[in-house]
Write an enzyme that holds these catalytic residues in place. Structure first.
Site, PDB file in Angstrom:
ATOM      1  N   SER A 160       0.837  -1.207   0.000  1.00  0.00           N
ATOM      2  CA  SER A 160       0.000   0.000   0.000  1.00  0.00           C
ATOM      3  C   SER A 160       0.871   1.256   0.000  1.00  0.00           C
ATOM      4  O   SER A 160       1.992   1.245   0.485  1.00  0.00           O
ATOM      5  CB  SER A 160      -0.888   0.027   1.240  1.00  0.00           C
ATOM      6  OG  SER A 160      -1.625  -1.167   1.352  1.00  0.00           O
TER       7      SER A 160
HETATM    8  N1  SAH Z   1      -0.586  -4.464   4.009  1.00  0.00           N
HETATM    9  C1  SAH Z   1      -0.005  -4.981   2.801  1.00  0.00           C
HETATM   10  C2  SAH Z   1      -1.000  -4.887   1.676  1.00  0.00           C
HETATM   11  C3  SAH Z   1      -0.794  -5.940   0.682  1.00  0.00           C
HETATM   12  S1  SAH Z   1      -2.058  -6.038  -0.552  1.00  0.00           S
HETATM   13  C4  SAH Z   1       1.261  -4.223   2.444  1.00  0.00           C
HETATM   14  O1  SAH Z   1       1.329  -3.010   2.695  1.00  0.00           O
HETATM   15  O2  SAH Z   1       2.162  -4.825   1.867  1.00  0.00           O
HETATM   16  C5  SAH Z   1      -3.287  -6.993   0.252  1.00  0.00           C
HETATM   17  C6  SAH Z   1      -2.895  -8.373   0.687  1.00  0.00           C
HETATM   18  O3  SAH Z   1      -4.090  -9.008   1.140  1.00  0.00           O
HETATM   19  C7  SAH Z   1      -2.327  -9.263  -0.408  1.00  0.00           C
HETATM   20  O4  SAH Z   1      -1.096  -9.774  -0.006  1.00  0.00           O
HETATM   21  C8  SAH Z   1      -3.371 -10.359  -0.561  1.00  0.00           C
HETATM   22  O5  SAH Z   1      -2.826 -11.631  -0.873  1.00  0.00           O
HETATM   23  C9  SAH Z   1      -4.022 -10.368   0.817  1.00  0.00           C
HETATM   24  N2  SAH Z   1      -5.349 -10.948   0.873  1.00  0.00           N
HETATM   25  C10 SAH Z   1      -6.366 -10.820  -0.015  1.00  0.00           C
HETATM   26  N3  SAH Z   1      -7.455 -11.523   0.406  1.00  0.00           N
HETATM   27  C11 SAH Z   1      -7.098 -12.098   1.582  1.00  0.00           C
HETATM   28  C12 SAH Z   1      -7.766 -12.950   2.504  1.00  0.00           C
HETATM   29  N4  SAH Z   1      -9.022 -13.361   2.317  1.00  0.00           N
HETATM   30  N5  SAH Z   1      -7.094 -13.359   3.597  1.00  0.00           N
HETATM   31  C13 SAH Z   1      -5.822 -12.967   3.833  1.00  0.00           C
HETATM   32  N6  SAH Z   1      -5.129 -12.171   2.993  1.00  0.00           N
HETATM   33  C14 SAH Z   1      -5.760 -11.734   1.890  1.00  0.00           C
END
Ligand code: SAH
Length: 223
Positions: free
Chosen positions: A71
């Site tokens: 993000s």
């Molecule tokens: N906070 C992270 C954001 C990554 S993007 C950062 O700053 O790096 C969002 C993440 O949510 C992805 O890695 C994706 O695989 C995960 N995600 C999506 N659906 C999910 C679910 N149902 N359970 C757990 N993780 C999930």
């Protein structure tokens, strides 16, 4: 373990770059001193592929593999600021560990962070980074966070970094009374960041914060 990462950085990834990021976050309206301090102290460049690390302190989302993104710093700061209330938070759930950057920021500000990720290789990489930063109050879990993390509930706060179409009922259930859920909600028509406060077992207060653009919350896990 730490040798694997250049924690200090240099040039575009130096402390000066982190200091400049904090100035720009303030300009964008982030006021929480503790959030700004955590962002100033956290080497975001180790959460990104080396080839892209020079852009780590610009206000951009960047790819982290598997079609996912880290993000943008402003939204990490904003969500964290919204999460921190007047009372200290002991137990926080993050859904969507991704790179682990948001996890690292939270770990510096709350008692204990539980973070769930559905894509195993992302979780493993995040774990190495958090270890390198010696953030030991974090527990990572490979599971579908749309269901929350029942075994550890209730949580003082829950932060979701992927967008469902609707707020999952499980997340509200697993929130302590008085707890806060920060979550992007909405599909292809557009998403809104919401701050939901659980006033009682039956009643929540919902505040719409701003339009956002997150990857979708998906069900099931990938090993
Ligand atoms: N906070 C992270 C954001 C990554 S993007 C950062 O700053 O790096 C969002 C993440 O949510 C992805 O890695 C994706 O695989 C995960 N995600 C999506 N659906 C999910 C679910 N149902 N359970 C757990 N993780 C999930």
């Amino acid at each position: 373990m730490a040798e694997q990462f250049d924690l200090r950085g240099s040039g575009m990834t130096s402390q000066r770059a982190r200091d400049r990021l904090v100035v720009s976050l303030k300009e964008q309206g982030i006021v929480s001193e503790s959030v700004l301090r955590a962002m100033q102290n956290t080497p975001r460049h180790i959460f990104i592929d080396e080839a892209l690390a020079h852009g780590a302190y610009e206000n951009n989302a960047l790819p982290i593999g598997y079609n996912q993104t880290i993000s943008q710093p402003y939204i990490v700061a904003k969500m964290t600021e919204l999460l921190l209330g007047k009372k200290p938070l002991n137990k926080v759930l993050e859904v969507g560990t991704g790179s682990g950057y948001q996890t690292a920021i939270l770990a510096q500000l709350v008692g204990r962070v539980y973070s769930v990720e559905r894509i195993k290789p992302l979780q493993e990489r995040a774990k190495l980074r958090l270890q390198a930063l010696q953030l030991t109050n974090v527990q990572l879990q490979h599971s579908d966070g749309g269901m929350g993390l029942k075994s550890q509930a209730p949580f003082d706060a829950i932060l979701v970094t992927a967008a469902p179409d609707e707020v999952p009922a499980e997340l509200i259930e697993q929130l302590a009374i008085g707890g806060t859920l920060i979550i992007p909600v909405g599909g292809s028509q557009g998403q809104q960041l919401k701050k939901i406060t659980k006033k009682s077992a039956m009643h929540c207060d919902t505040q719409i914060i701003e339009a956002v653009n997150f990857v979708p919350l998906l069900s099931g896990v990938i090993s």
